[in-house]
Design a protein around this motif. Structure first.
Motif, PDB file in Angstrom:
ATOM      1  N   LYS A  55       0.989  -1.232   0.040  1.00 50.07           N
ATOM      2  CA  LYS A  55      -0.091  -0.186   0.066  1.00 50.07           C
ATOM      3  C   LYS A  55       0.781   1.207   0.225  1.00 50.07           C
ATOM      4  O   LYS A  55       0.526   2.404  -0.577  1.00 50.07           O
ATOM      5  CB  LYS A  55      -0.900  -0.210   1.112  1.00 50.07           C
ATOM      6  N   LEU A  56       2.028   1.288   0.546  1.00 40.90           N
ATOM      7  CA  LEU A  56       2.914   2.217   0.605  1.00 40.90           C
ATOM      8  C   LEU A  56       3.384   2.556  -0.944  1.00 40.90           C
ATOM      9  O   LEU A  56       3.619   3.626  -1.334  1.00 40.90           O
ATOM     10  CB  LEU A  56       4.079   2.144   1.583  1.00 40.90           C
ATOM     11  N   ALA A  57       3.775   1.417  -1.476  1.00 36.50           N
ATOM     12  CA  ALA A  57       4.155   1.468  -2.716  1.00 36.50           C
ATOM     13  C   ALA A  57       3.055   1.940  -3.752  1.00 36.50           C
ATOM     14  O   ALA A  57       3.534   2.808  -4.772  1.00 36.50           O
ATOM     15  CB  ALA A  57       4.362  -0.129  -3.342  1.00 36.50           C
ATOM     16  N   ILE A  58       1.727   1.699  -3.250  1.00 37.31           N
ATOM     17  CA  ILE A  58       0.883   2.357  -4.259  1.00 37.31           C
ATOM     18  C   ILE A  58       1.096   3.868  -4.124  1.00 37.31           C
ATOM     19  O   ILE A  58       0.730   4.709  -5.226  1.00 37.31           O
ATOM     20  CB  ILE A  58      -0.632   1.784  -3.636  1.00 37.31           C
ATOM     21  N   LEU A  59       1.099   4.378  -3.069  1.00 45.10           N
ATOM     22  CA  LEU A  59       1.202   5.823  -2.777  1.00 45.10           C
ATOM     23  C   LEU A  59       2.527   6.378  -3.626  1.00 45.10           C
ATOM     24  O   LEU A  59       2.552   7.508  -4.371  1.00 45.10           O
ATOM     25  CB  LEU A  59       1.455   6.185  -1.257  1.00 45.10           C
ATOM     26  N   TYR A  60       3.595   5.777  -3.645  1.00 48.75           N
ATOM     27  CA  TYR A  60       4.824   6.207  -4.231  1.00 48.75           C
ATOM     28  C   TYR A  60       4.474   6.092  -5.704  1.00 48.75           C
ATOM     29  O   TYR A  60       4.895   7.116  -6.404  1.00 48.75           O
ATOM     30  CB  TYR A  60       6.034   5.148  -3.775  1.00 48.75           C
ATOM     31  N   TYR A  61       4.043   5.096  -6.193  1.00 48.26           N
ATOM     32  CA  TYR A  61       3.695   5.008  -7.630  1.00 48.26           C
ATOM     33  C   TYR A  61       2.688   5.889  -8.155  1.00 48.26           C
ATOM     34  O   TYR A  61       2.719   6.561  -9.279  1.00 48.26           O
ATOM     35  CB  TYR A  61       3.068   3.341  -7.797  1.00 48.26           C
ATOM     36  N   ALA A  62       1.833   6.348  -7.332  1.00 50.67           N
ATOM     37  CA  ALA A  62       0.876   7.286  -8.006  1.00 50.67           C
ATOM     38  C   ALA A  62       1.367   8.416  -7.914  1.00 50.67           C
ATOM     39  O   ALA A  62       1.180   9.544  -9.050  1.00 50.67           O
ATOM     40  CB  ALA A  62      -0.297   7.562  -6.981  1.00 50.67           C
ATOM     41  N   TRP A 120     -14.798  15.564  -8.109  1.00 46.52           N
ATOM     42  CA  TRP A 120     -13.659  15.029  -7.852  1.00 46.52           C
ATOM     43  C   TRP A 120     -12.511  15.293  -9.008  1.00 46.52           C
ATOM     44  O   TRP A 120     -11.626  14.880  -9.073  1.00 46.52           O
ATOM     45  CB  TRP A 120     -13.519  13.678  -7.457  1.00 46.52           C
ATOM     46  N   ALA A 121     -13.001  15.898 -10.011  1.00 46.48           N
ATOM     47  CA  ALA A 121     -12.095  16.271 -11.248  1.00 46.48           C
ATOM     48  C   ALA A 121     -10.923  17.021 -10.839  1.00 46.48           C
ATOM     49  O   ALA A 121      -9.842  16.869 -11.893  1.00 46.48           O
ATOM     50  CB  ALA A 121     -13.093  17.162 -12.138  1.00 46.48           C
ATOM     51  N   HIS A 122     -10.909  17.842  -9.917  1.00 42.50           N
ATOM     52  CA  HIS A 122      -9.688  18.621  -9.338  1.00 42.50           C
ATOM     53  C   HIS A 122      -8.676  17.346  -9.009  1.00 42.50           C
ATOM     54  O   HIS A 122      -7.298  17.932  -9.084  1.00 42.50           O
ATOM     55  CB  HIS A 122      -9.744  19.405  -8.539  1.00 42.50           C
ATOM     56  N   LEU A 123      -8.680  16.398  -8.629  1.00 43.15           N
ATOM     57  CA  LEU A 123      -7.906  15.520  -7.865  1.00 43.15           C
ATOM     58  C   LEU A 123      -6.722  15.086  -9.208  1.00 43.15           C
ATOM     59  O   LEU A 123      -7.012  14.675  -9.978  1.00 43.15           O
ATOM     60  CB  LEU A 123      -8.318  14.067  -7.514  1.00 43.15           C
ATOM     61  N   ARG A 124      -5.457  15.126  -8.562  1.00 41.34           N
ATOM     62  CA  ARG A 124      -4.283  14.712  -9.254  1.00 41.34           C
ATOM     63  C   ARG A 124      -3.176  14.517  -8.275  1.00 41.34           C
ATOM     64  O   ARG A 124      -3.255  14.475  -7.158  1.00 41.34           O
ATOM     65  CB  ARG A 124      -4.004  15.732 -10.417  1.00 41.34           C
ATOM     66  N   ASP A 125      -2.198  13.916  -9.085  1.00 46.64           N
ATOM     67  CA  ASP A 125      -0.626  13.950  -8.244  1.00 46.64           C
ATOM     68  C   ASP A 125      -0.994  12.595  -6.971  1.00 46.64           C
ATOM     69  O   ASP A 125      -0.349  12.876  -6.125  1.00 46.64           O
ATOM     70  CB  ASP A 125      -0.224  15.244  -7.651  1.00 46.64           C
ATOM     71  N   GLY A 126      -1.585  11.885  -7.207  1.00 45.69           N
ATOM     72  CA  GLY A 126      -2.051  10.638  -6.140  1.00 45.69           C
ATOM     73  C   GLY A 126      -2.502  11.308  -4.681  1.00 45.69           C
ATOM     74  O   GLY A 126      -2.322  10.784  -3.963  1.00 45.69           O
ATOM     75  N   ALA A 127      -3.513  12.253  -5.214  1.00 44.01           N
ATOM     76  CA  ALA A 127      -4.355  12.906  -4.049  1.00 44.01           C
ATOM     77  C   ALA A 127      -4.886  11.827  -3.164  1.00 44.01           C
ATOM     78  O   ALA A 127      -5.627  10.843  -3.812  1.00 44.01           O
ATOM     79  CB  ALA A 127      -5.396  13.812  -4.500  1.00 44.01           C
ATOM     80  N   PHE A 128      -4.969  11.554  -1.783  1.00 44.10           N
ATOM     81  CA  PHE A 128      -5.309  10.473  -0.948  1.00 44.10           C
ATOM     82  C   PHE A 128      -6.714  10.964  -0.521  1.00 44.10           C
ATOM     83  O   PHE A 128      -7.006  11.716   0.269  1.00 44.10           O
ATOM     84  CB  PHE A 128      -4.505  10.350  -0.034  1.00 44.10           C
ATOM     85  N   VAL A 129      -7.774  10.231  -1.016  1.00 44.29           N
ATOM     86  CA  VAL A 129      -9.149  10.324  -0.618  1.00 44.29           C
ATOM     87  C   VAL A 129      -9.708   9.276   0.435  1.00 44.29           C
ATOM     88  O   VAL A 129      -9.546   8.026  -0.116  1.00 44.29           O
ATOM     89  CB  VAL A 129      -9.992  10.243  -1.795  1.00 44.29           C
ATOM     90  N   VAL A 130      -9.753   9.396   1.478  1.00 42.70           N
ATOM     91  CA  VAL A 130     -10.260   8.538   2.515  1.00 42.70           C
ATOM     92  C   VAL A 130     -11.958   8.893   2.607  1.00 42.70           C
ATOM     93  O   VAL A 130     -12.399   9.547   3.211  1.00 42.70           O
ATOM     94  CB  VAL A 130      -9.930   8.815   3.964  1.00 42.70           C
ATOM     95  N   ARG A 131     -12.641   7.796   2.024  1.00 43.95           N
ATOM     96  CA  ARG A 131     -13.958   7.857   1.997  1.00 43.95           C
ATOM     97  C   ARG A 131     -14.486   9.015   0.996  1.00 43.95           C
ATOM     98  O   ARG A 131     -15.002   8.780  -0.094  1.00 43.95           O
ATOM     99  CB  ARG A 131     -14.641   7.465   3.201  1.00 43.95           C
ATOM    100  N   VAL A 135      -1.183  13.017   3.146  1.00 46.77           N
ATOM    101  CA  VAL A 135      -0.750  11.748   3.669  1.00 46.77           C
ATOM    102  C   VAL A 135       0.336  12.021   4.468  1.00 46.77           C
ATOM    103  O   VAL A 135       0.883  13.168   4.657  1.00 46.77           O
ATOM    104  CB  VAL A 135      -0.237  10.965   2.442  1.00 46.77           C
ATOM    105  N   GLN A 136       0.780  11.235   5.378  1.00 50.63           N
ATOM    106  CA  GLN A 136       2.159  11.055   6.159  1.00 50.63           C
ATOM    107  C   GLN A 136       3.082  11.559   5.519  1.00 50.63           C
ATOM    108  O   GLN A 136       3.451  10.962   4.238  1.00 50.63           O
ATOM    109  CB  GLN A 136       2.476  10.023   6.899  1.00 50.63           C
ATOM    110  N   PRO A 137       4.388  12.144   6.215  1.00 51.77           N
ATOM    111  CA  PRO A 137       5.610  12.258   5.271  1.00 51.77           C
ATOM    112  C   PRO A 137       6.298  11.268   4.621  1.00 51.77           C
ATOM    113  O   PRO A 137       6.991  11.357   3.779  1.00 51.77           O
ATOM    114  CB  PRO A 137       6.514  13.130   6.473  1.00 51.77           C
TER     115      PRO A 137
END
Length: 312
Positions: free
Chosen positions: A196-203, A269-280, A286-288
């Motif tokens: 799951k951390l890989a998913i964030l880095y990859y995004a 949600w059209a503005h989301l990019r750069d791996g923006a993290f949406v919780v629900r 995201v954490q550093p």
């Protein structure tokens, strides 16, 4: 992208849990807002059933059988999707939801390509699929990856004993454990959190490589104890999860599926990019630890090596 530009949505892992709920939520959208669906999942009665139910809601649906633990299957699924798009069997591809995941009960277990199974299904399979299909996306388009707060083990995950990520070089993360003794739940939990951390880095890195108008977001469905993903957990933890899953306010596929469908399609949600993290239904910083340009670039490089090696 507004709801009037629905086109086609491809979703992996639509046969159970969150993926199934999302596919059915997409299929149940009103006329004019309902996308065509490409359902990529393990072939069988479960895939056929969700396709049947989505069609009953009015959706045009094509199923693509694929075992995501086999990268050759993933490449074949991408080819099948491109063929459907090129033939006009479905409308242009505007969204790809990389939903499927796994939490192997034994980190010694490897995929067909020799990679640790949790990392192979949850991360590498989707990296392969996106690499094959990113040029087939028609802007404005969205790629939505499935994330989890397990990367830093927030309070709810700690209640279930799910450990935080322990990042290592991606080539090492992809390597199955060795030894005769089956690794304990901590090792399997760390493997899941690393994926799951890989998913964030990859995004974050993926966004840097995409054409204009194709945006990347990461969706966390909320804490969903008791779902099939936890079947690799100890029996006591599974039982606890089922109990906690009945508490008011705890996330369920039925609640989070429509939210994921919304992130993939709706104008809000059209503005989301750069791996923006949406919780629900909220964008969360995201954490550093989840923002590291060197790790992101290294993951991109190592992913290319792993995928190339799997091609033989």
């Amino acid at each position: 992208m507004s709801t009037t530009e629905t086109g086609t949505v491809l979703i992996t892992g639509p046969t159970r849990g969150l993926g199934r709920a999302t596919a059915l939520a997409l299929g149940a959208r009103p006329d004019g807002e309902r996308p065509d669906l490409l359902l990529v999942g393990r072939p069988g009665t479960a895939l056929d059933d969700v396709a049947r139910q989505a069609r009953a809601r009015g959706a045009r649906v094509h199923t693509i059988g694929c075992d995501l633990s086999r990268l050759a299957d993933v490449r074949a699924a991408a080819t099948a999707a491109r063929d459907l798009l090129d033939a006009g069997a479905v409308r242009p591809l505007h969204a790809l939801i990389a939903n499927a995941g796994a939490m192997s009960a034994d980190t010694r277990q490897s995929s067909a390509d020799g990679y640790e199974l949790t990392f192979a299904v949850g991360y590498l399979a989707h990296a392969q699929l996106i690499a094959e299909l990113r040029d087939s996306l028609t802007a404005p388009a969205r790629i939505v990856l499935l994330g989890s707060n397990t990367y830093h083990a927030n309070v709810y995950r700690r209640l279930m004993g799910v450990p935080a990520a322990d990042w290592r070089d991606p080539l090492d993360l992809a390597r199955p454990a060795t030894g005769e003794k089956k690794p304990g739940f901590k090792a399997t939990g760390v493997a899941y959190s690393n994926a799951k951390l890989a998913i964030l880095y990859y995004a974050h890195e993926l966004q840097r490589h995409l054409a204009p108008g194709v945006n990347v977001a990461v969706f966390e469905p909320g804490w969903m104890p008791g779902t099939g993903l936890g079947r690799g957990m100890p029996a006591a933890a599974q039982a606890m999860g089922r109990g906690l899953g009945r508490l008011p306010g705890v996330a369920t596929p039925e609640r989070s599926g429509p939210a994921l469908a919304s992130v993939a399609l709706d104008g809000k949600w059209a503005h989301l990019r750069d791996g923006a993290f949406v919780v629900r239904d909220k964008v969360i910083e995201v954490q550093p630890v989840a923002q590291d340009r060197k790790r992101e670039e290294r993951l991109w490089e190592a992913t290319a090596q792993l995928l190339d090696k799997a091609r033989g």
